[in-house]
Scaffold this motif. Structure first.
Motif, PDB file in Angstrom:
ATOM      1  N   GLU A 169     -40.550  58.595 -52.830  1.00 14.37           N
ATOM      2  CA  GLU A 169     -39.886  59.647 -53.593  1.00 14.37           C
ATOM      3  C   GLU A 169     -40.834  60.790 -53.896  1.00 14.37           C
ATOM      4  O   GLU A 169     -42.052  60.618 -53.947  1.00 14.37           O
ATOM      5  N   SER A 170     -40.290  61.974 -54.086  1.00 18.80           N
ATOM      6  CA  SER A 170     -41.102  63.131 -54.430  1.00 18.80           C
ATOM      7  C   SER A 170     -41.748  62.940 -55.782  1.00 18.80           C
ATOM      8  O   SER A 170     -41.312  62.135 -56.600  1.00 18.80           O
ATOM      9  N   ALA A 171     -42.792  63.708 -56.039  1.00 27.79           N
ATOM     10  CA  ALA A 171     -43.460  63.626 -57.332  1.00 27.79           C
ATOM     11  C   ALA A 171     -42.516  64.013 -58.450  1.00 27.79           C
ATOM     12  O   ALA A 171     -42.534  63.437 -59.526  1.00 27.79           O
ATOM     13  N   ALA A 172     -41.668  65.011 -58.198  1.00 29.78           N
ATOM     14  CA  ALA A 172     -40.696  65.406 -59.219  1.00 29.78           C
ATOM     15  C   ALA A 172     -39.740  64.266 -59.517  1.00 29.78           C
ATOM     16  O   ALA A 172     -39.418  63.982 -60.665  1.00 29.78           O
ATOM     17  N   GLY A 173     -39.277  63.585 -58.449  1.00 26.62           N
ATOM     18  CA  GLY A 173     -38.362  62.470 -58.649  1.00 26.62           C
ATOM     19  C   GLY A 173     -39.014  61.326 -59.379  1.00 26.62           C
ATOM     20  O   GLY A 173     -38.440  60.734 -60.294  1.00 26.62           O
ATOM     21  N   SER A 174     -40.227  60.974 -58.996  1.00 29.26           N
ATOM     22  CA  SER A 174     -40.934  59.880 -59.656  1.00 29.26           C
ATOM     23  C   SER A 174     -41.282  60.253 -61.091  1.00 29.26           C
ATOM     24  O   SER A 174     -41.202  59.425 -61.992  1.00 29.26           O
ATOM     25  N   GLY A 175     -41.666  61.496 -61.294  1.00 29.06           N
ATOM     26  CA  GLY A 175     -41.948  61.950 -62.649  1.00 29.06           C
ATOM     27  C   GLY A 175     -40.716  61.914 -63.524  1.00 29.06           C
ATOM     28  O   GLY A 175     -40.766  61.541 -64.695  1.00 29.06           O
ATOM     29  N   GLU A 176     -39.561  62.286 -62.953  1.00 27.96           N
ATOM     30  CA  GLU A 176     -38.298  62.227 -63.686  1.00 27.96           C
ATOM     31  C   GLU A 176     -37.994  60.799 -64.098  1.00 27.96           C
ATOM     32  O   GLU A 176     -37.525  60.534 -65.212  1.00 27.96           O
ATOM     33  N   GLY A 177     -38.266  59.840 -63.192  1.00 27.83           N
ATOM     34  CA  GLY A 177     -38.035  58.438 -63.512  1.00 27.83           C
ATOM     35  C   GLY A 177     -38.907  57.967 -64.657  1.00 27.83           C
ATOM     36  O   GLY A 177     -38.446  57.288 -65.576  1.00 27.83           O
ATOM     37  N   LEU A 178     -40.194  58.323 -64.634  1.00 26.37           N
ATOM     38  CA  LEU A 178     -41.112  57.948 -65.713  1.00 26.37           C
ATOM     39  C   LEU A 178     -40.678  58.581 -67.031  1.00 26.37           C
ATOM     40  O   LEU A 178     -40.730  57.948 -68.089  1.00 26.37           O
ATOM     41  N   TYR A 179     -40.267  59.838 -66.960  1.00 25.14           N
ATOM     42  CA  TYR A 179     -39.830  60.547 -68.165  1.00 25.14           C
ATOM     43  C   TYR A 179     -38.663  59.831 -68.821  1.00 25.14           C
ATOM     44  O   TYR A 179     -38.635  59.641 -70.045  1.00 25.14           O
ATOM     45  N   TRP A 180     -37.669  59.421 -68.013  1.00 26.56           N
ATOM     46  CA  TRP A 180     -36.486  58.800 -68.594  1.00 26.56           C
ATOM     47  C   TRP A 180     -36.761  57.388 -69.101  1.00 26.56           C
ATOM     48  O   TRP A 180     -36.097  56.924 -70.021  1.00 26.56           O
ATOM     49  N   LYS A 181     -37.741  56.715 -68.536  1.00 29.24           N
ATOM     50  CA  LYS A 181     -38.133  55.415 -69.085  1.00 29.24           C
ATOM     51  C   LYS A 181     -38.721  55.591 -70.482  1.00 29.24           C
ATOM     52  O   LYS A 181     -38.418  54.830 -71.402  1.00 29.24           O
ATOM     53  N   TYR A 182     -39.571  56.594 -70.639  1.00 28.11           N
ATOM     54  CA  TYR A 182     -40.159  56.861 -71.955  1.00 28.11           C
ATOM     55  C   TYR A 182     -39.087  57.358 -72.926  1.00 28.11           C
ATOM     56  O   TYR A 182     -39.053  56.960 -74.097  1.00 28.11           O
ATOM     57  N   GLU A 183     -38.190  58.196 -72.433  1.00 26.31           N
ATOM     58  CA  GLU A 183     -37.119  58.714 -73.278  1.00 26.31           C
ATOM     59  C   GLU A 183     -36.213  57.580 -73.766  1.00 26.31           C
ATOM     60  O   GLU A 183     -35.777  57.574 -74.926  1.00 26.31           O
TER      61      GLU A 183
END
Length: 403
Positions: A169-183
């Protein structure tokens, strides 16, 4: 200047780390909110509302997923909002499913919010659930959301948003996934303390009687709807076992468009929810709203460039007066430079479709805050409307090109 830098850095640290630690501690001290127990079966009539503007490619999977919900069939009603669609969505639903689903259609595209307002006028059930057409729900989602409404103090319930990413996955996609886990982690804490502050539009439920029509130029309708219900004195509960799954944005460009629009919507929401800043009236709600949302949109992104500039000024001063070996501000400035260079390298690699997981955090953190500043500019210019600008998701591109 030293005090200014420390205060700004403290605000950023509180926004992204300190608030979560504080709420975790408060929940530990107060204890988790006890579940409302009852032996009676709770299954009121529910309407599942699916805004579906030009979502024909998603509809077969979405309808099948909706029909597969583990909820009494006679109690679950479906309303698909295809207003303004030009891809034949309404004809497909009508010919394929007949009277099993209700369809709200129209030739004019008035925007998602206007369509939602009209849809709610057709809802006759005590509860309504909103879910996006491009998401897939777990089979227990409806039942798990509805169970919270046993408590008359609950006015809305937010489900969990999950981003489905893969190794490439793109960095943006992976970053989005990490963000929503923390959220999601923060939402659990918010709910245990008092109420969550903002539902994700992918999946949330409301008491029909509490729904207030939203201004048609509203960008973050899900956020405004849930916060206004909280402002009426009701809790917005959180149900992590009711989740909506979707693919991340297809590219950094798509994710950037989405983030900037959301940030502009955040500033719009702050203006429209100014009354919630009265902590003497709203108490815990104000504390959570300011700490979790307002500061992330309006404080931290502004503090970051100020921290960098203040640090640079202190380095110049320190090089002239600091005793040998005591270059505290210089070390801090070097660390900042390393962090932002890592973010820039991550961005450049992303543009070339190259990924390095080590750079996900600095890249996405910087990317998110830059988009927030761009969103502020967009809001101040008034370049926005309630008509949602659809961005490409990875799954849509895969379906289109057979990937």
């Amino acid at each position: 200047m030293e005090i200014f830098l420390v205060v700004c850095a403290g605000l950023v640290a509180y926004t992204y780390v300190g608030y979560g630690m504080l709420v975790w501690l408060l929940v530990k001290i107060r204890g988790r909110r006890p579940a409302l127990k009852t032996d009676t079966v709770f299954a009121p009539d529910v309407t599942l509302i699916v805004p579906a503007y030009n979502e024909l490619s998603c509809l077969p999977d979405k309808v099948a997923n909706s029909f597969a919900q583990l909820y009494p069939a006679e109690k679950l009603h479906f309303l698909f909002v295809t207003e303004g669609s030009t891809d034949g969505s309404a004809d497909f639903l009508r010919s394929k499913y007949g009277n099993r689903v209700a369809i709200m259609e129209g030739t004019e595209r008035r925007g998602k919010v206007a369509a939602m307002n009209r849809a709610m006028l057709q809802v006759k059930t005590p509860l309504a659930i909103f879910t996006d057409a491009n998401t897939i729900l777990n089979p227990e989602a409806v039942q798990n959301l509805v169970s919270h409404f046993r408590d008359p103090k609950v006015g809305a319930v937010a489900g969990e948003k999950r981003i489905l990413t893969n190794e490439s996955e793109s960095a943006a996609g992976s970053g989005e996934g990490l963000y929503w886990k923390y959220e999601s982690f923060l939402k659990r804490l918010d709910s245990d303390l008092h109420t969550i502050v903002g539902a994700a539009g992918e999946l949330f439920a409301v008491r029909t009687a509490l729904y207030e029509p939203v201004e048609t130029d509203t960008i973050l309708d899900d956020f405004i709807i849930s916060l206004r219900i909280a402002g009426q004195g009701y809790r917005v509960a959180y149900e992590p076992d009711a989740y909506a799954m979707e693919r991340p944005s297809f590219s950094i460009v798509d994710e950037q468009k989405r983030k900037i629009r959301i940030a502009a919507g955040g500033f719009q929401s702050i203006v429209r929810l100014t009354y919630l800043l009265n902590i003497f009236r709203y108490g815990w709600l104000t504390f959570e709203y300011v700490s979790h949302r307002a500061m992330r949109w309006a404080v931290a992104p502004l503090c970051l460039p100020l921290i960098f500039l203040a640090n640079a000024w202190l380095v110049v001063r320190e090089l002239g007066i600091a005793p040998s070996g005591q270059y505290v501000w210089t070390v801090l400035f070097v660390l900042q430079c390393i962090f932002y260079v890592a973010a820039w390298v991550g961005y450049r690699l992303e543009k070339k479709n190259l990924r390095w997981k080590l750079l996900f955090v600095p890249f996405y953190f910087t990317f998110m805050n830059v988009c927030a500043l761009a969103g502020l500019v967009r809001y101040l210019k008034g370049n926005q409307s309630g008509t949602w600008e659809k961005v490409r998701r990875a799954g849509e591109v895969e379906r289109t090109y057979g990937l």
